[in-house]
Design a protein around this motif. Sequence first.
Motif, PDB file in Angstrom:
ATOM      1  N   VAL A  39       0.801  -1.051   0.052  1.00  0.00           N
ATOM      2  CA  VAL A  39       0.017   0.021  -0.087  1.00  0.00           C
ATOM      3  C   VAL A  39       0.842   1.208   0.022  1.00  0.00           C
ATOM      4  N   CYS A  40       0.512   2.340  -0.837  1.00  0.00           N
ATOM      5  CA  CYS A  40       1.116   3.683  -0.995  1.00  0.00           C
ATOM      6  C   CYS A  40      -0.074   4.531  -0.255  1.00  0.00           C
ATOM      7  N   PRO A  41      -0.274   5.050   0.796  1.00  0.00           N
ATOM      8  CA  PRO A  41      -1.302   5.568   1.304  1.00  0.00           C
ATOM      9  C   PRO A  41      -1.434   7.073   0.679  1.00  0.00           C
ATOM     10  N   TRP A  42      -2.936   7.487   0.153  1.00  0.00           N
ATOM     11  CA  TRP A  42      -3.132   8.819  -0.146  1.00  0.00           C
ATOM     12  C   TRP A  42      -3.143   9.469   0.856  1.00  0.00           C
ATOM     13  N   ALA A  43      -3.537   9.400   1.776  1.00  0.00           N
ATOM     14  CA  ALA A  43      -3.593  10.149   3.172  1.00  0.00           C
ATOM     15  C   ALA A  43      -3.715   9.295   4.515  1.00  0.00           C
ATOM     16  N   TYR A  44      -3.861   9.726   5.721  1.00  0.00           N
ATOM     17  CA  TYR A  44      -3.859   9.057   6.682  1.00  0.00           C
ATOM     18  C   TYR A  44      -5.222   9.200   7.505  1.00  0.00           C
ATOM     19  N   PRO A  45      -6.318   8.500   7.466  1.00  0.00           N
ATOM     20  CA  PRO A  45      -7.612   8.532   7.561  1.00  0.00           C
ATOM     21  C   PRO A  45      -7.755   7.970   9.258  1.00  0.00           C
ATOM     22  N   LEU A  46      -8.505   8.803   9.891  1.00  0.00           N
ATOM     23  CA  LEU A  46      -8.997   8.830  11.296  1.00  0.00           C
ATOM     24  C   LEU A  46     -10.361   8.517  11.340  1.00  0.00           C
ATOM     25  N   LEU A  47     -11.031   7.631  12.215  1.00  0.00           N
ATOM     26  CA  LEU A  47     -12.371   7.669  12.624  1.00  0.00           C
ATOM     27  C   LEU A  47     -12.370   8.605  13.821  1.00  0.00           C
ATOM     28  N   VAL A  48     -13.255   9.602  13.770  1.00  0.00           N
ATOM     29  CA  VAL A  48     -13.331  10.428  14.711  1.00  0.00           C
ATOM     30  C   VAL A  48     -14.771  10.550  15.525  1.00  0.00           C
ATOM     31  N   GLU A  49     -14.914  10.277  16.697  1.00  0.00           N
ATOM     32  CA  GLU A  49     -16.192  10.451  17.362  1.00  0.00           C
ATOM     33  C   GLU A  49     -16.881  11.527  17.293  1.00  0.00           C
ATOM     34  N   ASP A  50     -16.281  12.711  17.468  1.00  0.00           N
ATOM     35  CA  ASP A  50     -17.162  13.991  17.184  1.00  0.00           C
ATOM     36  C   ASP A  50     -16.243  14.654  16.060  1.00  0.00           C
ATOM     37  N   PRO A  51     -16.572  14.358  14.580  1.00  0.00           N
ATOM     38  CA  PRO A  51     -15.715  15.094  13.646  1.00  0.00           C
ATOM     39  C   PRO A  51     -16.008  16.460  13.325  1.00  0.00           C
ATOM     40  N   ASP A  52     -17.083  16.946  13.805  1.00  0.00           N
ATOM     41  CA  ASP A  52     -17.086  18.402  13.290  1.00  0.00           C
ATOM     42  C   ASP A  52     -16.405  19.369  14.360  1.00  0.00           C
ATOM     43  N   ARG A  53     -16.485  18.792  15.652  1.00  0.00           N
ATOM     44  CA  ARG A  53     -15.798  19.297  16.632  1.00  0.00           C
ATOM     45  C   ARG A  53     -14.237  19.529  16.091  1.00  0.00           C
ATOM     46  N   LEU A  54     -13.798  18.417  16.044  1.00  0.00           N
ATOM     47  CA  LEU A  54     -12.253  18.184  15.771  1.00  0.00           C
ATOM     48  C   LEU A  54     -12.124  18.955  14.254  1.00  0.00           C
ATOM     49  N   ALA A  55     -12.596  18.961  13.574  1.00  0.00           N
ATOM     50  CA  ALA A  55     -12.529  19.380  12.233  1.00  0.00           C
ATOM     51  C   ALA A  55     -12.496  20.872  12.232  1.00  0.00           C
ATOM     52  N   ALA A  56     -13.372  21.560  13.302  1.00  0.00           N
ATOM     53  CA  ALA A  56     -13.308  22.970  13.487  1.00  0.00           C
ATOM     54  C   ALA A  56     -11.944  23.316  14.223  1.00  0.00           C
ATOM     55  N   ARG A  57     -11.593  22.630  15.076  1.00  0.00           N
ATOM     56  CA  ARG A  57     -10.310  22.681  15.962  1.00  0.00           C
ATOM     57  C   ARG A  57      -9.338  22.598  15.083  1.00  0.00           C
ATOM     58  N   LEU A  58      -9.392  21.823  14.215  1.00  0.00           N
ATOM     59  CA  LEU A  58      -7.911  21.511  13.293  1.00  0.00           C
ATOM     60  C   LEU A  58      -7.979  22.919  12.259  1.00  0.00           C
ATOM     61  N   GLY A  59      -9.127  23.069  11.947  1.00  0.00           N
ATOM     62  CA  GLY A  59      -9.061  24.383  10.653  1.00  0.00           C
ATOM     63  C   GLY A  59      -8.629  25.563  11.540  1.00  0.00           C
ATOM     64  N   GLY A  60      -9.276  25.759  12.768  1.00  0.00           N
ATOM     65  CA  GLY A  60      -8.673  26.976  13.454  1.00  0.00           C
ATOM     66  C   GLY A  60      -7.242  27.066  13.673  1.00  0.00           C
ATOM     67  N   ALA A  61      -6.365  25.756  13.678  1.00  0.00           N
ATOM     68  CA  ALA A  61      -5.267  25.812  13.691  1.00  0.00           C
ATOM     69  C   ALA A  61      -4.473  25.692  12.485  1.00  0.00           C
ATOM     70  N   GLU A  62      -5.111  25.988  11.797  1.00  0.00           N
ATOM     71  CA  GLU A  62      -4.769  25.834  10.212  1.00  0.00           C
ATOM     72  C   GLU A  62      -3.855  24.552   9.807  1.00  0.00           C
ATOM     73  N   VAL A  63      -4.604  23.560  10.438  1.00  0.00           N
ATOM     74  CA  VAL A  63      -4.130  22.085  10.096  1.00  0.00           C
ATOM     75  C   VAL A  63      -4.712  21.583   8.920  1.00  0.00           C
ATOM     76  N   PRO A  64      -4.262  21.241   7.652  1.00  0.00           N
ATOM     77  CA  PRO A  64      -5.045  20.724   6.669  1.00  0.00           C
ATOM     78  C   PRO A  64      -5.805  19.460   6.895  1.00  0.00           C
ATOM     79  N   VAL A  65      -6.857  19.435   6.469  1.00  0.00           N
ATOM     80  CA  VAL A  65      -7.853  18.039   6.938  1.00  0.00           C
ATOM     81  C   VAL A  65      -8.540  17.837   5.620  1.00  0.00           C
ATOM     82  N   LEU A  66      -8.390  16.601   5.049  1.00  0.00           N
ATOM     83  CA  LEU A  66      -9.194  15.912   3.932  1.00  0.00           C
ATOM     84  C   LEU A  66     -10.425  15.228   4.370  1.00  0.00           C
ATOM     85  N   ARG A  67     -11.532  15.400   3.860  1.00  0.00           N
ATOM     86  CA  ARG A  67     -12.836  14.896   4.328  1.00  0.00           C
ATOM     87  C   ARG A  67     -13.521  14.286   3.045  1.00  0.00           C
TER      88      ARG A  67
END
Length: 394
Positions: free
Chosen positions: A315-343
């Motif tokens: 396998v050559c991965p495209w990205a590192y996928p995580l299953l997240v319990e509270d995805p919208d909250r984490l996505a908002a926090r990551l976005g606020g920290a300018e962390v790039p996130v793929l959905r």
Amino acid sequence: MPPVAPSSTRPRIPIAPVLSATSLRRARGPGLPSVLDAGAVRCVTSGRVAIALALRAMGVQAGDRVLVPAWHSPSMIPPVLWRGAVPVFYRVGPDGAADLADIAAKAPQAQVLMATHYFGFPQDLAPLQALCDAHGLQLLEDCAHAFIGSHAGRPLGSFGDYAIASTMKFLPVYEGGLLVSARHDLATVVLQPAGVAFEAKIALNSLERGFEYGRLALLRALLWPALALKDALRKPRGASTGPAPALAPSSSDSSFTLDPAWIDKRSSLFARVLLRLSSATRIARLRRAHYLRLDAALRCLPGIRPLYPTLPDGVCPWAYPLLVEDPDRLAARLGGAEVPVLRFGRPLWQGVDAATCANAVHLSEHVLALPCHQELRPRELDWLIAATRKAVGA
Ligand SMILES: *Cc1c(COP(=O)(O)O)cnc(C)c1O
């Protein structure tokens, strides 16, 4: 030299590969094959165009049925509609594995099965091929996330009647898709050049994206008078006379539509040269190493877990996928920290809901993926891990 304008919406580190001085470095030793090793290849301008051409080459006509996974990129559907065909969504398991029983139930009325190797992790191809053979279906392998990789000792992309890939997801280019076939010579797929303005735009965009993220500093210093002139010319002057024709096809970061004007166009020279000069071995080695670093640092944090328990050899991965319990909250926090996130798979195609496939809806909502591409620098990866740990609350 003027500084590159900071942007408040731009992630701190590139979400996809950007051109750097090391992009074309080679790597020695045993590597993984890419879809270029899978059979005949045509270089087009996007993965979705390649899907459209594959369906046309398969003889898909108005009213035909194409089986599409319920967890999908919305860009996979317009090519089906372009043929006048009907997308029929089949179920996937909790990790995206194709649901063989559901496919078998839907196969008798269908002509084509599209199978997606999510995040670079191959579907189990032997039973899918057996199902296709039993029902007279043609198999279209969607390698948009699996430009590089092998399964059962063979390149991904060599199992289907046709395969497609999305160059932009793996290389520092701003257009590009591949139509591949291990079984057909693709002689009927004749492509036209897309013009000088397109060629120039693609090459410049690639350089500019590299500059934006602090790559290619020497080249930028040499080129900046020319770039400043281009910016000055680009400033709006007076009233516009309606929308100008698009200089490049739409890509997955901007929209999911398919513009038929791009269907028979050849990929830019810039993208094709980069494709030929890039080392699949280097890309796979770096992506795998980055993935494993992210996995070691993040897999045990509260509220998240990796979508895949291990990273198998081929396998050559495209990205590192995580299953997240509270995805919208984490996505908002990551976005606020300018962390790039793929959905991936957001939104799903209209009408695909929990009654179609509860797993697809869950995956669409709960999977967040972090970049692990080859152009991440060690310090950027350190920062990505620290910022993600902080956002998770670890
Ligand atoms: C991105 C993507 C496509 C389409 O590729 P483009 O190059 O964006 O047109 C097809 N299938 C999957 C699974 C994708 O993620």
